[in-house]
Design a protein around this motif. Structure first.
Motif, PDB file in Angstrom:
ATOM      1  N   GLY A 271      30.508 -65.370 -42.082  1.00  0.00           N
ATOM      2  CA  GLY A 271      29.748 -66.236 -41.198  1.00  0.00           C
ATOM      3  C   GLY A 271      28.305 -65.821 -41.020  1.00  0.00           C
ATOM      4  O   GLY A 271      27.724 -65.148 -41.865  1.00  0.00           O
ATOM      5  N   ARG A 272      27.719 -66.213 -39.873  1.00  0.00           N
ATOM      6  CA  ARG A 272      26.303 -65.942 -39.630  1.00  0.00           C
ATOM      7  C   ARG A 272      26.183 -64.779 -38.671  1.00  0.00           C
ATOM      8  O   ARG A 272      26.774 -64.780 -37.603  1.00  0.00           O
ATOM      9  N   LEU A 273      25.402 -63.801 -39.066  1.00  0.00           N
ATOM     10  CA  LEU A 273      25.212 -62.613 -38.263  1.00  0.00           C
ATOM     11  C   LEU A 273      23.772 -62.626 -37.778  1.00  0.00           C
ATOM     12  O   LEU A 273      22.847 -62.716 -38.572  1.00  0.00           O
ATOM     13  N   SER A 274      23.567 -62.563 -36.471  1.00  0.00           N
ATOM     14  CA  SER A 274      22.206 -62.557 -35.948  1.00  0.00           C
ATOM     15  C   SER A 274      21.711 -61.132 -35.813  1.00  0.00           C
ATOM     16  O   SER A 274      22.368 -60.298 -35.219  1.00  0.00           O
ATOM     17  N   LYS A 275      20.555 -60.849 -36.389  1.00  0.00           N
ATOM     18  CA  LYS A 275      20.005 -59.501 -36.277  1.00  0.00           C
ATOM     19  C   LYS A 275      18.486 -59.543 -36.362  1.00  0.00           C
ATOM     20  O   LYS A 275      17.910 -60.566 -36.713  1.00  0.00           O
ATOM     21  N   GLU A 276      17.850 -58.419 -36.036  1.00  0.00           N
ATOM     22  CA  GLU A 276      16.397 -58.355 -36.068  1.00  0.00           C
ATOM     23  C   GLU A 276      15.897 -58.206 -37.501  1.00  0.00           C
ATOM     24  O   GLU A 276      16.506 -57.514 -38.301  1.00  0.00           O
TER      25      GLU A 276
ATOM     26  N   LYS B 108      21.741 -63.689 -40.784  1.00  0.00           N
ATOM     27  CA  LYS B 108      22.128 -63.244 -42.116  1.00  0.00           C
ATOM     28  C   LYS B 108      23.503 -63.831 -42.378  1.00  0.00           C
ATOM     29  O   LYS B 108      24.423 -63.670 -41.578  1.00  0.00           O
ATOM     30  N   HIS B 109      23.623 -64.526 -43.505  1.00  0.00           N
ATOM     31  CA  HIS B 109      24.907 -65.126 -43.837  1.00  0.00           C
ATOM     32  C   HIS B 109      25.734 -64.112 -44.594  1.00  0.00           C
ATOM     33  O   HIS B 109      25.298 -63.601 -45.617  1.00  0.00           O
ATOM     34  N   VAL B 110      26.906 -63.774 -44.027  1.00  0.00           N
ATOM     35  CA  VAL B 110      27.722 -62.744 -44.675  1.00  0.00           C
ATOM     36  C   VAL B 110      29.030 -63.306 -45.207  1.00  0.00           C
ATOM     37  O   VAL B 110      29.674 -64.155 -44.584  1.00  0.00           O
TER      38      VAL B 110
END
Ligand SMILES: [Zn+2]
Length: 115
Positions: free
Chosen positions: A55-60, A43-45
């Protein structure tokens, strides 16, 4: 639909097909669940108080429940779940393959107790 938070499930479709993991949460209205480490997306925040760097947040990402199969803790197989009443009227889930209990889903009720 008997999949609940904390269950071990096998993923039947998508990039993580065949993997086994734990359910983090279930959204019953949407028919979807979050599964630990499964269907990870970026997810780009934007920069914010919470994420000063952005930046880029990695999540399910949520997975459709039909693409998940419950994995029985006693026989280890991916299975379907049924519901039944025990002798004291407690409603419980059970494995359709080995018929082991998969935990109660409703407190005991006299009306459902064995006579
Ligand atoms: Zn089983």
């Amino acid at each position: 639909m008997y999949i609940r938070t904390g269950d071990t499930v096998r993923v039947l479709a998508g990039v993580d097909r065949g993997k086994q993991s734990r359910v983090i949460s279930v959204d019953r209205a949407a028919g979807k669940a979050l599964v630990e480490g499964i269907a990870r997306i970026y997810k780009h925040v934007r920069r914010s108080q919470k994420h000063p760097q952005g930046g880029r947040l990695s999540k399910e990402a949520p997975v459709q429940l039909s693409n998940l199969a419950y994995v029985c803790s006693s026989c280890g197989k991916a299975t379907r779940l049924g519901a039944r009443f025990t002798a004291d009227g407690t409603k419980e889930r059970y494995c359709k393959k080995c018929s082991a209990s998969a935990g109660e889903i409703a407190p005991p009720k006299k009306a459902h107790a064995a006579k």
